[in-house]
Scaffold this motif. Structure first.
Motif, PDB file in Angstrom:
ATOM      1  N   GLU A 135     -18.086 -28.545 -32.394  1.00 51.23           N
ATOM      2  CA  GLU A 135     -17.327 -27.618 -33.314  1.00 51.23           C
ATOM      3  C   GLU A 135     -17.971 -27.448 -34.611  1.00 51.23           C
ATOM      4  O   GLU A 135     -18.062 -26.440 -35.332  1.00 51.23           O
ATOM      5  N   ALA A 137     -20.707 -27.492 -35.613  1.00 48.03           N
ATOM      6  CA  ALA A 137     -22.003 -26.492 -35.920  1.00 48.03           C
ATOM      7  C   ALA A 137     -21.288 -25.117 -36.574  1.00 48.03           C
ATOM      8  O   ALA A 137     -21.862 -24.629 -37.543  1.00 48.03           O
ATOM      9  N   SER A 138     -20.348 -24.693 -35.826  1.00 47.74           N
ATOM     10  CA  SER A 138     -19.720 -23.344 -36.345  1.00 47.74           C
ATOM     11  C   SER A 138     -18.995 -23.553 -37.666  1.00 47.74           C
ATOM     12  O   SER A 138     -19.113 -22.477 -38.498  1.00 47.74           O
ATOM     13  N   ARG A 139     -18.504 -24.747 -37.856  1.00 44.41           N
ATOM     14  CA  ARG A 139     -17.763 -24.899 -39.215  1.00 44.41           C
ATOM     15  C   ARG A 139     -18.746 -24.793 -40.300  1.00 44.41           C
ATOM     16  O   ARG A 139     -18.664 -24.194 -41.369  1.00 44.41           O
ATOM     17  N   LYS A 140     -19.954 -25.647 -40.205  1.00 46.78           N
ATOM     18  CA  LYS A 140     -20.995 -25.594 -41.274  1.00 46.78           C
ATOM     19  C   LYS A 140     -21.453 -24.402 -41.341  1.00 46.78           C
ATOM     20  O   LYS A 140     -21.888 -23.955 -42.610  1.00 46.78           O
ATOM     21  N   GLU A 141     -21.733 -23.365 -40.178  1.00 49.59           N
ATOM     22  CA  GLU A 141     -22.483 -22.287 -40.442  1.00 49.59           C
ATOM     23  C   GLU A 141     -21.372 -21.177 -41.342  1.00 49.59           C
ATOM     24  O   GLU A 141     -22.006 -20.430 -41.935  1.00 49.59           O
ATOM     25  N   ALA A 142     -20.127 -21.495 -41.179  1.00 45.85           N
ATOM     26  CA  ALA A 142     -19.044 -20.768 -41.889  1.00 45.85           C
ATOM     27  C   ALA A 142     -18.895 -21.040 -43.230  1.00 45.85           C
ATOM     28  O   ALA A 142     -18.147 -20.346 -44.088  1.00 45.85           O
ATOM     29  N   THR A 146     -18.080 -30.093 -42.171  1.00 45.55           N
ATOM     30  CA  THR A 146     -17.975 -30.836 -41.067  1.00 45.55           C
ATOM     31  C   THR A 146     -16.690 -31.949 -40.943  1.00 45.55           C
ATOM     32  O   THR A 146     -16.513 -32.330 -41.914  1.00 45.55           O
TER      33      THR A 146
END
Length: 316
Positions: A135, A137-142, A146
């Motif tokens: 999960e 990866a999507s948190r960091k992208e948003a 992390t």
């Protein structure tokens, strides 16, 4: 001698600046705290056909204010499922010792509890760590921190009589020197569940544990929506007791961070860019300084100003 005196003066000046910075920030935090409207007594919850009788020692923030605190002040992903927060009476939401219970409702249906006694929680912990890593990866992208799951802070326990599930996880958020405690409670109902999560620092576990029973007792479904009111034909949830603990999605698992654990760093003027609230409070001042600097640069580069300055110099 002069060098020693200079160093001493610099040290004294630094202490004064730090003290003034902390006092200024405290004042601004007090102003923000005053904008919140806390309530007590018996309150109908926004979702789930339930009520909360605010327990002694706590005050309640409604959903709108709670979402503002979690997202805009604590820097967490936005979650419209938040319907309230319980905040310790003597604390606000912007102090070094701040912590709170978040309250959500999920209309997932009737959660069958047949698997409660068969779950291998050690195996589940290992799986949960993998899920959180995936999960991230999507948190960091948003643009969010992390997270890493350290382990159980309190091993899962299901109260078959009260139909309440307990567990607590110790979580480490990126850049946060203080580990976060997420103490999770799930109150089962006929058509869904209430999700109550204590968001605190890990060293506040004893304080949180003392509040668990009063908080559980304070939230209840109204008649007709209780777990015992189940009737044949009601929607059965795809989630079980085990999957509730596993929590495949970070938001549903209650993985909120209290970023103000950096207050001690702020207090000694070593901000380092970590505190969302610090940036929010001081951002205005920085913008004003940048605007003033831009104006000065414009004036100095303006040929008209340069000519006037030249003429002035000639007159002198």
């Amino acid at each position: 001698m002069r060098k020693t005196l200079l160093l001493l003066l610099i040290s004294v000046f630094a202490v004064i600046v730090r003290a003034q910075t902390v006092d200024s920030t405290e004042a601004e935090i007090d102003e923000i705290e005053k904008t919140f409207h806390y309530t007590t007594g018996t309150i109908s919850l926004e979702k789930g056909n339930g009520t909360i009788v605010v327990p002694k020692g706590f005050k309640f923030l409604n959903g709108e204010q709670s979402r503002y605190v979690l997202t805009d002040l604590w820097g967490n992903p936005k979650d419209e499922n938040i319907i309230g927060m319980l905040v310790p009476e003597e604390k606000g939401v912007l102090r070094a010792s701040s912590w709170a219970f978040t309250i959500m409702y999920d209309p997932m249906g009737y959660v069958e509890d047949k698997d409660a006694s068969e779950i291998d929680y050690d195996e589940m912990l290992a799986e949960s760590k993998k899920d959180i890593e995936a999960e991230n990866a999507s948190r960091k992208e948003a643009g969010y921190q992390t997270a890493d799951l350290i382990g159980w802070a309190s091993k899962p326990y299901y109260d078959d009589q009260a139909k309440v599930l307990h567990w607590a996880k110790e979580i480490s958020f990126e850049q946060d020197s203080v580990h976060t405690l997420n103490y999770n409670l799930r109150i089962l109902g006929r058509h869904g569940i209430y999700l109550i999560n204590a968001v605190a620092a890990i060293d506040q576990l004893p304080e949180v544990q003392q509040s668990i029973e009063p908080v559980i007792s304070s939230i209840s479904f109204k008649e007709g929506d209780r777990y015992s009111d189940y009737a044949s034909g009601d929607q059965i949830a795809s989630w079980t007791i085990g999957s509730l603990v596993a929590g495949k999605v970070l938001a549903k698992a209650g993985f909120f961070a209290v970023l103000l654990k950096f207050w001690k760093i702020i207090a000694v003027a070593c901000v380092g860019g970590f505190s969302y609230v610090w940036r929010k409070i001081t951002g205005r001042k920085k913008e004003e300084e940048e605007e003033m600097q831009a104006e000065e640069n414009t004036e100095s580069s303006d040929p008209t100003n340069q000519e006037e300055n030249s003429n002035t110099d000639s007159k002198d």
